[in-house]
Structure formats: C-alpha cells, structure tokens
Design a protein around this motif. Structure first.
Motif, mmCIF file in Angstrom:
data_model
loop_
_atom_site.group_PDB
_atom_site.id
_atom_site.type_symbol
_atom_site.label_atom_id
_atom_site.label_comp_id
_atom_site.label_asym_id
_atom_site.label_seq_id
_atom_site.Cartn_x
_atom_site.Cartn_y
_atom_site.Cartn_z
ATOM 1 N N CYS A 1 91.893 14.973 -84.713
ATOM 2 C CA CYS A 1 91.425 13.582 -84.813
ATOM 3 C C CYS A 1 91.670 12.887 -83.475
ATOM 4 O O CYS A 1 92.795 12.897 -82.959
ATOM 5 C CB CYS A 1 92.151 12.857 -85.934
ATOM 6 N N SER B 1 91.222 9.471 -80.983
ATOM 7 C CA SER B 1 91.019 8.027 -80.864
ATOM 8 C C SER B 1 91.861 7.524 -79.712
ATOM 9 O O SER B 1 93.078 7.743 -79.703
ATOM 10 C CB SER B 1 91.430 7.308 -82.156
ATOM 11 N N GLY C 1 94.282 5.117 -81.192
ATOM 12 C CA GLY C 1 95.031 5.628 -82.322
ATOM 13 C C GLY C 1 95.095 4.665 -83.487
ATOM 14 O O GLY C 1 95.839 4.884 -84.442
ATOM 15 N N GLU C 2 94.271 3.603 -83.427
ATOM 16 C CA GLU C 2 94.320 2.587 -84.470
ATOM 17 C C GLU C 2 92.972 2.350 -85.145
ATOM 18 O O GLU C 2 92.847 1.400 -85.918
ATOM 19 C CB GLU C 2 94.837 1.257 -83.894
ATOM 20 N N ILE D 1 89.469 6.794 -88.533
ATOM 21 C CA ILE D 1 89.976 8.066 -88.021
ATOM 22 C C ILE D 1 91.350 8.366 -88.606
ATOM 23 O O ILE D 1 91.651 9.507 -88.985
ATOM 24 C CB ILE D 1 90.013 8.049 -86.477
ATOM 25 N N VAL D 2 92.186 7.345 -88.717
ATOM 26 C CA VAL D 2 93.506 7.529 -89.321
ATOM 27 C C VAL D 2 93.366 7.959 -90.781
ATOM 28 O O VAL D 2 94.048 8.891 -91.245
ATOM 29 C CB VAL D 2 94.342 6.238 -89.213
ATOM 30 N N LEU E 1 92.337 11.590 -91.063
ATOM 31 C CA LEU E 1 93.454 12.509 -90.834
ATOM 32 C C LEU E 1 94.337 12.592 -92.079
ATOM 33 O O LEU E 1 94.746 13.685 -92.485
ATOM 34 C CB LEU E 1 94.263 12.068 -89.618
ATOM 35 N N ALA F 1 96.560 15.016 -83.463
ATOM 36 C CA ALA F 1 96.036 13.750 -82.971
ATOM 37 C C ALA F 1 95.906 13.819 -81.462
ATOM 38 O O ALA F 1 96.784 14.370 -80.786
ATOM 39 C CB ALA F 1 96.949 12.591 -83.358
ATOM 40 N N THR G 1 95.431 10.976 -78.597
ATOM 41 C CA THR G 1 95.413 9.526 -78.439
ATOM 42 C C THR G 1 96.138 9.133 -77.163
ATOM 43 O O THR G 1 96.984 9.871 -76.658
ATOM 44 C CB THR G 1 96.061 8.832 -79.658
ATOM 45 N N SER H 1 99.330 4.642 -85.126
ATOM 46 C CA SER H 1 99.258 5.115 -86.515
ATOM 47 C C SER H 1 98.759 6.551 -86.582
ATOM 48 O O SER H 1 99.242 7.352 -87.387
ATOM 49 C CB SER H 1 98.329 4.203 -87.319
ATOM 50 N N LEU H 2 97.779 6.886 -85.737
ATOM 51 C CA LEU H 2 97.235 8.238 -85.732
ATOM 52 C C LEU H 2 98.300 9.244 -85.306
ATOM 53 O O LEU H 2 98.455 10.309 -85.927
ATOM 54 C CB LEU H 2 96.021 8.315 -84.799
ATOM 55 N N THR I 1 100.896 15.732 -81.835
ATOM 56 C CA THR I 1 100.115 14.750 -81.079
ATOM 57 C C THR I 1 100.003 15.164 -79.622
ATOM 58 O O THR I 1 101.013 15.510 -78.986
ATOM 59 C CB THR I 1 100.749 13.355 -81.171
#
Length: 346
Positions: A91, A93, A96-97, A101-102, A105, A117, A119, A125-126, A133
C-alpha cells in the motif's frame, strides 16, 4: 523567483540517494515477509499509483514475480471476502493518511495478507497498520504536485523488487548511478524550453510510453493535467495503436517517453515516426539517436539501463511541466482545487 516545485525537483538526487541507502538494509526483512507468497498486489492512487506501475513491471521482469494493481473499492465499498493468505499487499501513499488506502491495508490484513506500507511519514496511520514500512526519505514536500515523493517511491519499488529477485544485488551498481544522472538532467535542462513552446501552442496533448517506463508516461500526463490544467491522455503505445491514434492530428502535441535500450525502444521509435507523419508536434524524452531523429523536439533521458531508468526519466517531464505552468501564467506550487492529502470519498 524559483518556485517551490522547482526547488523540490532539484532536491531529488539527494532524496533518492538517502532513500536507497536507508531502505537497502531492509531487503532481508522484505524477503522473509514475502517468503511463501505467490501473488503481489499494489494499492495506491494518483502519483503513487504510477509508481506502482513501475513496481509491477520490475517485479515481473526482474524478480519474476507476478503482480497486479488492486482496486481499492473492492475493499472499501464492496467489502469483498477474498483469500489473500498467499499474497503480499503493498500500500503506497506519500502522506500515509489517505483513508481509502489505510482501509484497504486493514482489509487486506483481515483477509490474511502480509502487508507493506510505502510512505514518506513513518508515523502515519498507514505505517502503523502495516507489517513492514518502507519510509521514503524525501523530506517534507511543500508543493502540491508530487516530485521528490514520487521518485523516492520509485526507489522504494526498486528495493522491494530486488529484495525478492534471484540476485538482490544485481541492479545495485546501476541504482548507485541514479542520483548523478538526475542531477545532470536537472542542471542541463536540454530541450525543456523547446518542449514548453511546442506544448504551449496547443491545448491537446497525448503522452505515451510502454513497459517499465509506462508509469513515467502516466505520471507526466498526470502532472500536465493537475499542474497546467489541461486535459491530457496518458496511454501505452499498444493501446494508442488500438484505436485512439485515429484522433491524432496536427492540432495535437504528443510526448513519447522511451528508454535508451530494451525491447520496447523500437516500437516507441515507430510510434514517434507515425505521430510526426500525422503532423503532431512530437516531443521525445529519452531514447537513442534514431528515436531523437523521429521527434520534432527531444529531451535526453538518463544514461541508465531500462530497469532503473524510470527513477530519473521523469525528471525532464517534471522540468517541462513546471516551466509550462509558469509559461501559462499558473502557479505550479498550488494547482487549482488540489490539496496535498487527497481523500477519495468526501
């Protein structure tokens, strides 16, 4: 006065170098997470989606792992129950917000997937929701159009794909050359002014490419639309030939993005010839000498092999878009109606 977008374009060589250095040590952990999976799904929107197009092609052509782009609405709207127990879900982004997308996931986790993730914010959040990550080290990006956050995502895609490849280090020497190639393109700006004049002379624009550079073509098309407020069609040249080429004429400008080598270069050169024969203002990015001769205007691309060329090949397009926006009296830093973090629904 230099725009913020221009500053951030200029920051890309260092940002990409930082990202590659910081993410390279995560290869073993990525390989362990991916071990035993059979499928890879990418989840993203906008520029991040274009970065995923590169990730997909690199996984399939270099790492020999089949991959696909997921439709987030399958998770967020249809809430489909599917078995993802053999799937690695990536995922992407920059903030990440982006809630869509969040949520996708989180849905993938509930369906049994292993999640990664990508980001620019490791506290987002992601990032908190993923198994692992990959934080891009672009630094804060102030201009609305993504430049350094996009190219650092491409760097993350290169690390991801090489981590599951038979030889994780096979592309390292070429990846190490990327920042210097980016810096050279930014400093020289070859062909940028001529390309801007060709685009300013028409309101109809097409951008085309194929293969590993298809994502680059789609990203340049997106940047022209959001930054210069023009309707632009971004297409694979294979799709272009299956019908849409019928509407191409002398009232249109076409941007053709090509690698300096590889199996799609010949076809892209043929497309450039065909477009020019139709009277189209043909602007080439990259390619070789034969490709350059087929274009009315040509901006050289990076001296990099096709598998890593996308990390730098977008730079001439970014320079062109920033200059065209100024030429049209627009502010490239803050395009009309856009914000830095986009929420898909309401």
């Amino acid at each position: 006065m230099m725009t913020q977008m221009a500053r951030e374009i200029a920051e890309q060589p260092e940002a990409v170098a930082r990202t590659l250095d910081q993410l390279r040590p995560l290869r073993p952990e990525l390989a362990r997470l991916a071990h035993g999976t059979r499928h890879v799904l990418f989840v993203a929107r906008g520029s991040s989606d274009n970065a995923c197009v590169y990730g997909r092609y690199l996984l399939e052509t270099h790492a020999h792992r089949m991959a696909a782009l997921a439709a987030p609405s399958v998770a967020t709207h249809y809430r489909a129950a599917v078995d993802l127990s053999d799937t690695l879900v990536i995922c992407v982004s920059q903030s990440g917000e982006t809630r869509e997308i969040v949520e996708t996931l989180e849905w993938a986790t509930a369906q049994g997937a292993r999640t990664v993730a990508v980001t620019n914010d490791g506290t987002s959040s992601l990032a908190r929701a993923a198994d692992l990550t990959l934080v891009t080290h672009a630094g804060r990006e102030l201009a609305v159009p993504a430049t350094k956050t996009y190219t650092t995502q491409l760097a993350a895609m290169a690390i991801l794909a090489t981590s599951v490849a038979p030889d994780p280090h096979a592309l390292d020497a070429d990846l190490a050359r990327v920042p210097a190639e980016m810096a050279q393109l930014i400093e020289r700006r070859d062909g940028v002014d001529e390309a801007v004049e060709a685009l300013a002379a028409t309101t109809e624009t097409l951008v085309t490419g194929r293969g590993l550079l298809l994502g680059t073509s789609l990203e340049i098309a997106l940047k022209l639309e959001e930054t210069c407020l023009r309707p632009v069609r971004g297409l694979s040249y294979a799709d272009l030939r299956h019908g849409p080429i019928a509407v191409v004429d002398a009232d249109m400008a076409a941007v053709v993005v090509a690698p300096q080598d590889g199996p799609v270069l010949g076809g892209l050169t043929e497309v450039a010839v065909s477009l020019r024969e139709r009277g189209t203002r043909t602007i080439g990015i990259g390619g070789d000498d034969a490709f350059a001769r087929a274009c009315a205007v040509r901006m050289p691309g990076p001296n990099l092999p096709e598998p890593v060329a996308p990390l730098a090949a977008v730079v001439p397009g970014q320079l062109m878009v920033e200059a065209l926006a100024r030429r049209l009296g627009l502010n490239p830093d803050s395009p009309r109606g856009l914000s830095k973090v986009t929420q898909t629904d309401g």
